[in-house]
Design an enzyme around this catalytic site. Structure first.
Site, short mmCIF file in Angstrom:
data_model
loop_
_atom_site.label_atom_id
_atom_site.label_comp_id
_atom_site.label_asym_id
_atom_site.label_seq_id
_atom_site.Cartn_x
_atom_site.Cartn_y
_atom_site.Cartn_z
CE1 TYR A 36 80.97 66.51 58.28
CE2 TYR A 36 83.38 66.49 58.30
CZ TYR A 36 82.17 65.88 58.58
OH TYR A 36 82.15 64.64 59.19
CB SER A 71 85.01 64.91 61.91
OG SER A 71 85.96 64.74 60.88
N1 LIG Z 1 82.24 58.60 57.33
C1 LIG Z 1 83.27 59.36 57.71
O1 LIG Z 1 84.36 59.34 57.12
C2 LIG Z 1 83.14 60.23 58.94
C3 LIG Z 1 84.32 60.79 59.47
C4 LIG Z 1 84.22 61.61 60.58
C5 LIG Z 1 82.99 61.86 61.16
N2 LIG Z 1 81.86 61.29 60.64
C6 LIG Z 1 80.58 61.61 61.29
O2 LIG Z 1 79.84 60.42 61.49
C7 LIG Z 1 78.45 60.70 61.36
C8 LIG Z 1 77.82 59.76 60.34
O3 LIG Z 1 78.48 59.94 59.09
P1 LIG Z 1 78.21 58.98 57.85
O4 LIG Z 1 79.50 58.87 57.13
O5 LIG Z 1 77.50 57.76 58.28
O6 LIG Z 1 77.23 59.91 56.97
P2 LIG Z 1 76.05 59.54 55.93
O7 LIG Z 1 75.89 60.75 55.08
O8 LIG Z 1 76.32 58.23 55.27
O9 LIG Z 1 74.78 59.39 56.90
C9 LIG Z 1 74.26 60.51 57.57
C10 LIG Z 1 72.80 60.24 57.91
O10 LIG Z 1 72.30 61.44 58.57
C11 LIG Z 1 71.03 61.72 58.02
N3 LIG Z 1 70.69 63.13 58.16
C12 LIG Z 1 71.19 64.17 57.43
N4 LIG Z 1 70.58 65.32 57.79
C13 LIG Z 1 69.69 64.99 58.75
C14 LIG Z 1 68.77 65.75 59.51
N5 LIG Z 1 68.60 67.07 59.31
N6 LIG Z 1 68.02 65.12 60.44
C15 LIG Z 1 68.15 63.78 60.62
N7 LIG Z 1 68.98 63.00 59.92
C16 LIG Z 1 69.75 63.60 58.99
C17 LIG Z 1 71.12 61.28 56.57
O11 LIG Z 1 69.82 61.10 55.99
C18 LIG Z 1 71.92 60.00 56.68
O12 LIG Z 1 71.09 58.88 56.89
C19 LIG Z 1 78.34 62.17 60.98
O13 LIG Z 1 78.13 62.94 62.16
C20 LIG Z 1 79.71 62.49 60.42
O14 LIG Z 1 80.06 63.85 60.54
C21 LIG Z 1 81.91 60.49 59.52
#
Ligand SMILES: NC(=O)c1ccc[n+]([C@@H]2O[C@H](COP(=O)([O-])OP(=O)(O)OC[C@H]3O[C@@H](n4cnc5c(N)ncnc54)[C@H](O)[C@@H]3O)[C@@H](O)[C@H]2O)c1
Length: 253
Positions: free
Chosen positions: A161, A148
């Site tokens: 986080y 991130s």
């Molecule tokens: N959306 C953002 O702004 C953003 C920014 C920086 C980094 N990220 C990273 O991108 C990735 C995806 O983020 P997102 O925004 O799509 O999140 P989200 O919360 O929409 O989706 C996350 C998914 O991970 C699954 N998950 C959670 N715990 C789990 C576990 N123990 N085992 C298996 N699956 C599990 C959830 O069920 C969900 O489907 C993450 O690693 C997040 O840290 C997102």
């Protein structure tokens, strides 16, 4: 230019974690559309089943329940990758707890800190341990870990986080050094704020302050998908241990 490796993903066997929604769902859709053979896993079985209805027209996507923080669950998902795909060429460690409690560090329960690290850090480590042998047999193996932008910029009221996402960068660099001996590349993609279900639970994309973002908007999943696909592809065959920020230029790595 002939002989230059391209971004072709046809036939590549890829495990995507956290695929039920958000970025994982979009990454899975893109990989399947590009001809990759995907095992999409998530802890949320209902979400996965719902997502699978959309994937069925796109290409080959298998699904399995997997809690990435649990060694037995991860090993069983990787067994499924062997059975369904006959091996692995790529892994996208996308699963994470994103919708964390937003509070000063003093107020975050210890149990929540531990759970966030168990999923966001132990998860990719367990997946690496379980998949390294399969990936070593591939002629173009790549792992992409989702970090991130906050690991570079810091962010108030989500230290657990942010700390977990910084740890993902350290893990990426350390594993790149070990896995390189088996011709496995390990890289990270670090998105800025990107409009997903998880992100909407902690911030509103419509009111997000983008004055410090040269490209003047928040991210959408398609922005991140392309970076992940590139790093999995033969075009990235000599790239390892790197972090690619996908954030409209907001913070430089
Ligand atoms: N959306 C953002 O702004 C953003 C920014 C920086 C980094 N990220 C990273 O991108 C990735 C995806 O983020 P997102 O925004 O799509 O999140 P989200 O919360 O929409 O989706 C996350 C998914 O991970 C699954 N998950 C959670 N715990 C789990 C576990 N123990 N085992 C298996 N699956 C599990 C959830 O069920 C969900 O489907 C993450 O690693 C997040 O840290 C997102």
């Amino acid at each position: 230019m002939s002989g230059t490796p391209g971004t072709e993903l046809t036939g590549r066997r890829v495990l995507v974690t956290g695929a039920a929604r958000g970025l994982g769902r979009s990454i899975t859709s893109h990989l399947a559309s590009a001809g990759a053979r995907v095992l999409a896993v998530d802890i949320d079985e209902d979400g996965l089943a719902e997502a699978a209805t959309g994937w069925s027209n796109l290409g080959e996507v298998h699904t399995a329940r997997c809690d990435v923080s649990d060694e037995v669950s991860v090993n069983s998902a990787v067994d499924e990758a062997s059975r369904a795909l006959g091996g692995l060429d790529g892994v996208v460690n996308n699963a994470a707890i994103v919708s964390v409690t937003r509070a000063p560090a003093q107020q975050v329960p210890v149990e929540e800190f531990d759970r966030v690290f168990a999923v966001n850090v132990r998860g990719p480590w367990l997946v690496y341990r379980a998949t390294a042998r399969l990936l070593a047999a591939s002629d173009c193996a790549g792992i992409v870990n989702l970090s991130s932008e906050t690991a570079f910029s810091g962010s108030r009221n989500m230290a657990h986080y942010v700390g977990s996402k910084a740890a993902v960068i350290g893990l990426t660099r350390a594993l790149a050094r070990e896995a390189g001996q088996s011709d496995i590349r390990v890289n990270a993609v670090a998105p800025g704020f990107t409009d997903t279900e998880g992100a909407r639970a902690i911030g509103d994309p419509d009111t997000y302050d983008t004055t410090g973002t040269p490209l003047g908007r928040v991210g959408v999943p398609a922005d991140v998908v392309g970076a992940v696909a590139f790093l999995l592809s033969p075009a990235a065959a000599f790239i390892s241990g790197q972090v690619l920020l996908v954030n409209g230029g907001r913070v430089a790595g």
